[in-house]
Every structure is written in structure tokens, then in C-alpha cells.
Design a protein around this motif. Sequence first.
Motif, PDB file in Angstrom:
ATOM      1  N   GLU A  74      67.479  37.463  28.712  1.00 29.73           N
ATOM      2  CA  GLU A  74      67.439  38.164  29.686  1.00 29.73           C
ATOM      3  C   GLU A  74      65.811  38.509  29.591  1.00 29.73           C
ATOM      4  O   GLU A  74      65.606  39.175  30.908  1.00 29.73           O
ATOM      5  CB  GLU A  74      68.487  39.400  29.488  1.00 29.73           C
ATOM      6  CG  GLU A  74      69.942  39.278  29.165  1.00 29.73           C
ATOM      7  CD  GLU A  74      70.772  39.935  28.944  1.00 29.73           C
ATOM      8  OE1 GLU A  74      70.375  40.919  28.472  1.00 29.73           O
ATOM      9  OE2 GLU A  74      71.731  39.329  28.686  1.00 29.73           O
ATOM     10  N   LYS A  81      72.390  41.120  32.995  1.00 34.81           N
ATOM     11  CA  LYS A  81      73.726  41.326  33.351  1.00 34.81           C
ATOM     12  C   LYS A  81      74.442  42.275  34.483  1.00 34.81           C
ATOM     13  O   LYS A  81      73.549  42.588  35.263  1.00 34.81           O
ATOM     14  CB  LYS A  81      73.699  43.043  32.705  1.00 34.81           C
ATOM     15  CG  LYS A  81      73.394  42.251  30.507  1.00 34.81           C
ATOM     16  CD  LYS A  81      73.352  43.612  29.959  1.00 34.81           C
ATOM     17  CE  LYS A  81      72.843  43.398  28.839  1.00 34.81           C
ATOM     18  NZ  LYS A  81      73.007  44.433  28.060  1.00 34.81           N
ATOM     19  N   SER A  91      80.397  44.010  31.022  1.00 37.94           N
ATOM     20  CA  SER A  91      79.493  42.999  31.696  1.00 37.94           C
ATOM     21  C   SER A  91      79.533  42.019  31.844  1.00 37.94           C
ATOM     22  O   SER A  91      79.875  41.005  30.625  1.00 37.94           O
ATOM     23  CB  SER A  91      78.089  43.286  31.132  1.00 37.94           C
ATOM     24  OG  SER A  91      78.102  42.625  29.636  1.00 37.94           O
ATOM     25  N   VAL A  93      77.144  38.120  32.858  1.00 40.00           N
ATOM     26  CA  VAL A  93      75.867  37.381  32.654  1.00 40.00           C
ATOM     27  C   VAL A  93      75.928  36.226  33.594  1.00 40.00           C
ATOM     28  O   VAL A  93      77.225  35.857  34.077  1.00 40.00           O
ATOM     29  CB  VAL A  93      75.682  36.828  31.426  1.00 40.00           C
ATOM     30  CG1 VAL A  93      76.965  35.482  30.812  1.00 40.00           C
ATOM     31  CG2 VAL A  93      73.903  36.760  30.829  1.00 40.00           C
TER      32      VAL A  93
END
Length: 137
Positions: A74, A81, A91, A93
Motif C-alpha cells: 500500500e 483500500k 475494507s 483491497v
Amino acid sequence: MNISSQFIIKNALLSSRLNKRAGNRLSVHGISLTEFLVMEYLYPHSESGISRIELADHLGMSASGVTRLLLPMEKTHLLEKVSNPRDSRQSLVRLTDTGKTLFDDASNSFDHIAADATSKLSEAQQQKAIELFEKLL
């Protein structure tokens, strides 16, 4: 030692050696084999995203292990997300455009790695091995 034990040992050794070989070759793209496997699973779901739990199940990892794995990905903007439209507490991804580009490049390298690793097997033997592994997974 029984045949089942021998099978598991040979499979573990094969996995270890392939992981090392693939990891060395994928490192030129700045990713590990596990990160490549994450990207490979996320790629077809680039629009919708995948839950971390689903990804953990796919990889055979714990949810916390996946979270630790995804954090650097990330930070380098390979994935992002997104909120789950069905459950705001969860959440998802998904790959970013940068992640998709890197995956495309790394896939070419991975195809060469795979071809080298399986060069002693016919296509029919490879297909049979895939079918056998699917039964175990």
C-alpha cells in the motif's frame, strides 16, 4: 516412512526451491513471490476488490499476516483500500494502476521462470500435476 509422508516432504522441498528461484528472479521487479501471488489473485478483481480475509484464505495465511504483507504494498502504491459497498465495517483491497503495470511486467518474468522450472515435464504431465494439486487444495 509411508508414501503420504514422502509426498508431503517432496512437495515441501519443491515449494521451497521454487519459492527461492522465483523470488530471486522477481526481485528485479522489487517484489517477492508472495507479493506476486497477491497481485495475481487481485488482478481479475481490480475494479471490485477482495477482502483481506478472502485473500488470507487463498494464500493460506492468517489475516494479520496478510495485513503485514499488504502494508508495504500500500505504501508503494501497488494496491489500495476501498470500502465494501455491502459492509462499511470491512475494507477491500485492489490493485492500483501502478500495481497492474508492475504485475504485467512481472508476469512476463514469471512466465519465463515457470517455463524453466517445468521444462522437464510435458504439457500433459503439467496438466495432470495441476489436477492433482487442485484435489489437495
